[in-house]
Design an enzyme around this catalytic site. Structure first.
Site, short mmCIF file in Angstrom:
data_model
loop_
_atom_site.label_atom_id
_atom_site.label_comp_id
_atom_site.label_asym_id
_atom_site.label_seq_id
_atom_site.Cartn_x
_atom_site.Cartn_y
_atom_site.Cartn_z
CB ILE A 155 2.28 72.10 32.52
CG1 ILE A 155 1.35 72.92 31.62
CG2 ILE A 155 2.34 70.66 32.05
CD1 ILE A 155 1.78 72.91 30.15
CG ASP A 156 5.31 74.31 36.89
OD1 ASP A 156 4.47 73.80 37.65
OD2 ASP A 156 6.50 73.97 36.84
CE LYS A 157 2.57 83.79 35.20
NZ LYS A 157 2.84 84.88 36.17
#
Length: 300
Positions: free
Chosen positions: A132-134
């Protein structure tokens, strides 16, 4: 070296190989084609080469550049753990694995300090089955051994996992629910972004409206596919970008509170026992306090 003999597929070289080997990103294939690591009938060709039936494609995967992965004593919010798998609740702002711009301080650095991880992804992403994105918070499943990794990856490919997100998006949504089917790929205008493109990889997002506000909508999203930035790009595409999104959101948004996208629910079959496991975590405090504020000031 991998060799592919084309049967009925036709089209651009990078697109055809990407369809036959979906585990390799198209951008990576384009780089390999340019560097001569992909040959057609023994010759170098460009990405736009028109593949024909009978073509023999040889792919030589370059050796990965080793990263110095240092285990770091960083606190982890572990939701579940056994000998095969770890389910972790990643905080907003933490990068999942090291990269040239983020050499340490990542989730992988923290996990390596805590436990051995699977080796299937080599030095770059040990144990990481999906990302999942930062700026997205929430649940990730991590493999502690190769057998578990193979099982979890196969479930992702077969689309049998449960992956549910909660998002706050701009503008109320009239429909109670919907399905966004729009192919995604690298943006032709900005290489840092993904975009809906005609020759992109298939991407499907299901959404359901939980509550509309005067200027926002709280939604739940379920992923049928797991493309890079999928929810963020799809919601922007239909005119409802995620609030606080630094890449795809409008300039006028809720500032200083990060991106309001949370991986709230994760389900999969245990790689050894076959037991159906479902995990849920609440939205982060900063997300909840924002919703509480909107309930008081922005309700319809």
């Amino acid at each position: 070296m991998t060799e592919l003999v084309i049967q009925n597929e036709t089209g651009r070289l990078d697109k055809v190989v990407s369809q036959l080997m979906p585990e390799i990103s198209r951008s990576k294939l384009q780089h390999w084609i340019k560097s001569g690591d992909v040959l057609v009938n023994g010759k170098m060709e460009k990405s736009k080469y028109d593949v024909q039936p009978g073509d023999k494609i040889s792919l030589i995967e370059p050796d990965p550049v080793a990263l110095d992965l240092v285990p770091q004593d960083i606190p982890l919010d572990i939701v579940y753990e056994d000998d095969d798998v770890i389910v972790v609740n990643k905080p907003q702002g933490m990068v999942v694995h090291p990269s040239p711009g983020h050499p340490d301080g990542t989730l992988v650095n923290a996990l390596l300090f805590h436990s051995p991880l699977s080796t299937i992804n080599g030095a770059f992403r040990p144990g990481i089955v999906h990302r999942i994105d930062k700026d997205t918070s929430g649940l990730l499943m991590v493999a502690k051994n190769d057998k578990a990794h193979q099982s979890l990856a196969a479930q992702l490919k077969a689309k049998t996992n449960v992956r549910e997100y909660i998002a706050l998006v701009h503008q109320p949504i009239k429909e109670e629910s919907g399905i966004i089917k729009a192919p995604l790929g690298r943006s032709p205008r900005d290489r840092m972004k993904q975009a809906v493109v005609e020759d992109g990889r298939p991407a499907v997002t299901h959404f359901k409206v939980e509550k509309n506000y005067e200027n926002y909508s709280l939604i739940k999203c379920q992923l049928e596919t797991g493309r890079t930035h999928q929810i963020r790009v799809h919601m922007q595409y239909i005119g409802h970008p995620v609030v606080g999104d630094p890449l795809y959101g409008p300039r006028k948004t809720i500032k200083g509170r990060g991106q309001f996208l949370h991986a709230a629910k994760l389900g999969f079959k245990h790689p050894t026992t076959g037991e159906e496991l479902i995990f849920e975590v609440p939205i982060p405090p900063i997300f909840k306090s924002t919703l509480d504020y909107l309930d008081k000031t922005n309700s319809i």
